[in-house]
Design a protein around this motif. Structure first.
Motif, PDB file in Angstrom:
ATOM      1  N   ASP A 298      -5.307   2.066  32.137  1.00 53.61           N
ATOM      2  CA  ASP A 298      -5.100   0.740  32.703  1.00 53.61           C
ATOM      3  C   ASP A 298      -5.463  -0.379  31.729  1.00 53.61           C
ATOM      4  OD1 ASP A 298      -7.763   1.308  32.697  1.00 53.61           O
ATOM      5  OD2 ASP A 298      -8.191   0.481  34.684  1.00 53.61           O
ATOM      6  N   LEU A 302       0.320  -2.759  32.107  1.00 51.64           N
ATOM      7  CA  LEU A 302       0.617  -2.104  33.382  1.00 51.64           C
ATOM      8  C   LEU A 302       1.346  -3.115  34.257  1.00 51.64           C
ATOM      9  CD1 LEU A 302      -1.775   0.203  35.386  1.00 51.64           C
ATOM     10  CD2 LEU A 302      -0.242  -1.389  36.539  1.00 51.64           C
ATOM     11  N   THR A 320       3.995   1.566  32.555  1.00 53.99           N
ATOM     12  CA  THR A 320       2.600   1.892  32.285  1.00 53.99           C
ATOM     13  C   THR A 320       2.532   2.933  31.174  1.00 53.99           C
ATOM     14  OG1 THR A 320       0.518   2.595  33.311  1.00 53.99           O
ATOM     15  CG2 THR A 320       2.517   3.753  33.990  1.00 53.99           C
TER      16      THR A 320
END
Length: 378
Positions: A298, A302, A320
């Motif tokens: 993350d 993203l 992502t």
């Protein structure tokens, strides 16, 4: 067999005693050969003992030195012994065939030393790649480059020393090499281009052995198996060997996917127009799922957003990066992400769209309406 027994045997086969007394060099030759055999045997035992000690020692480089010296030392003992015996025979007989003993001895010693250094360089190259010998092992490409440069230097130096010992002028040889090098350069420009291309690969290291490489300019894609001075061997994904001249790498763009830090998931997922009221909740849920996923990084870009109103769906963009770069595991992670997105859409009472067409009819022509009325009466 002792000297006395040898003399008795020669006498028994009819050799006169006067000849035996005169040709004492035969005994000397026998003694030299016997001493050579004994020293060679003792050298073998000594090396066996030293190798056992070296295998138990902390210093791992002594193994490299002993294994490289084992055979050259025994060959050197036999070379010196045989030439010593030949020198004795030359002193006794003065035959012209023995006049080349001294040049052979000098050249032979140089060849044996070259053999030892060549083997030492080869084992040194292997040791540089071994985690058990060095704290930070070198990759196969760098170790191979160092080994090849060492071996080339050893061979060139040995050749020049041998020529000097044979009476050739080194300055003349070097001058001839300079003039001849110009002609060879024009005749073998492609070979030299590949040589310098290989040197550039060793220096710049755009890839090493084991890397997956791909060229958008050429039909080149596969795993690097070997980097030579002229050719690089690449194993394609259908297991065919591909031989690429090194000069090619200086004129093409080359990708090295093996050095990527992440792999990207970029998908467009369509939701029905009937479920557009749930799009915001679906987007938030998918984003939370990706943030909490153990295989998704993350910290990289993203994105989960409504991206487009399509012909038959409301399109969501999912963008992502995975933590893994391993091809097989990446697809397992991607499968898990897509299935979880499908579950989230279903949990919100929505469905993934597929291409559909809706036909709106304002009014039917009169003939079709009458045909419908007749059908109803029937």
């Amino acid at each position: 067999m002792s000297f006395y027994s040898l003399q008795q045997w020669l006498a028994s086969v009819g050799v006169p005693s006067s000849v035996l007394n005169h040709n004492t060099w035969v005994y000397q030759v026998f003694a030299v050969v016997f001493l050579t055999l004994l020293l060679s045997y003792i050298a073998g035992l000594v090396f066996d003992r030293l190798c056992r000690f070296a295998s138990n020692s902390v210093n791992l480089w002594d193994d490299v030195l002993l294994e490289s010296a084992r055979k050259p030392v025994r060959v050197l003992i036999w070379l010196i012994g045989i030439l010593w015996a030949a020198q004795i025979a030359h002193t006794a007989s003065e035959a012209e065939v023995f006049q080349f003993i001294d040049p052979i001895r000098r050249v032979g010693v140089i060849v044996v030393i070259t053999w030892f250094l060549f083997g030492l360089a080869k084992r040194f190259e292997l040791a540089l790649q071994s985690p058990g010998r060095v704290k930070e092992p070198l990759d196969a490409t760098t170790a191979s480059a160092i080994g090849k440069l060492l071996r080339a230097s050893i061979i060139i130096t040995a050749t020049l020393v041998i020529l000097q010992n044979l009476g050739f002028s080194i300055s003349g040889v070097l001058a001839f090499g300079g003039v001849g090098g110009i002609a060879v350069g024009f005749a073998a420009k492609d070979l030299l281009a590949n040589f310098f291309g290989g040197l550039a690969v060793y220096m710049d290291r755009p890839f090493v052995v084991g890397d997956w490489v791909r060229s958008p300019d050429k039909n080149i894609e596969g795993t690097v198996e070997h980097i030579g001075w002229r050719l690089t061997r690449i194993r394609t994904f259908d297991q065919r060997p591909l031989y690429v001249p090194n000069a090619t790498f200086s004129t093409i763009s080359l990708e090295n996917p093996s050095r990527m830090t992440h792999r990207r998931i970029s998908e467009t997922i369509g939701v029905r127009y009937d479920d557009i009221a749930q799009v915001r909740n679906i987007v938030d849920s998918v984003k939370c799922m990706l943030v909490d996923h153990t295989e998704i990084d993350d910290k990289q870009t993203l994105i989960v957003n409504l991206n487009q109103f399509g012909d038959s769906s409301v399109n969501l963009m999912v963008y992502t990066f995975t933590k893994t770069t391993i091809w097989v595991k990446y697809h397992e992670v991607k499968q898990d992400v897509l299935l979880k997105i499908a579950e989230i859409i279903e949990q919100h009472g929505a469905s993934i769209a597929f291409p559909t067409t809706t036909l709106h009819v304002a009014s039917l022509p009169e003939q079709f309406a009458q045909a419908g009325m007749l059908q109803n009466k029937v």
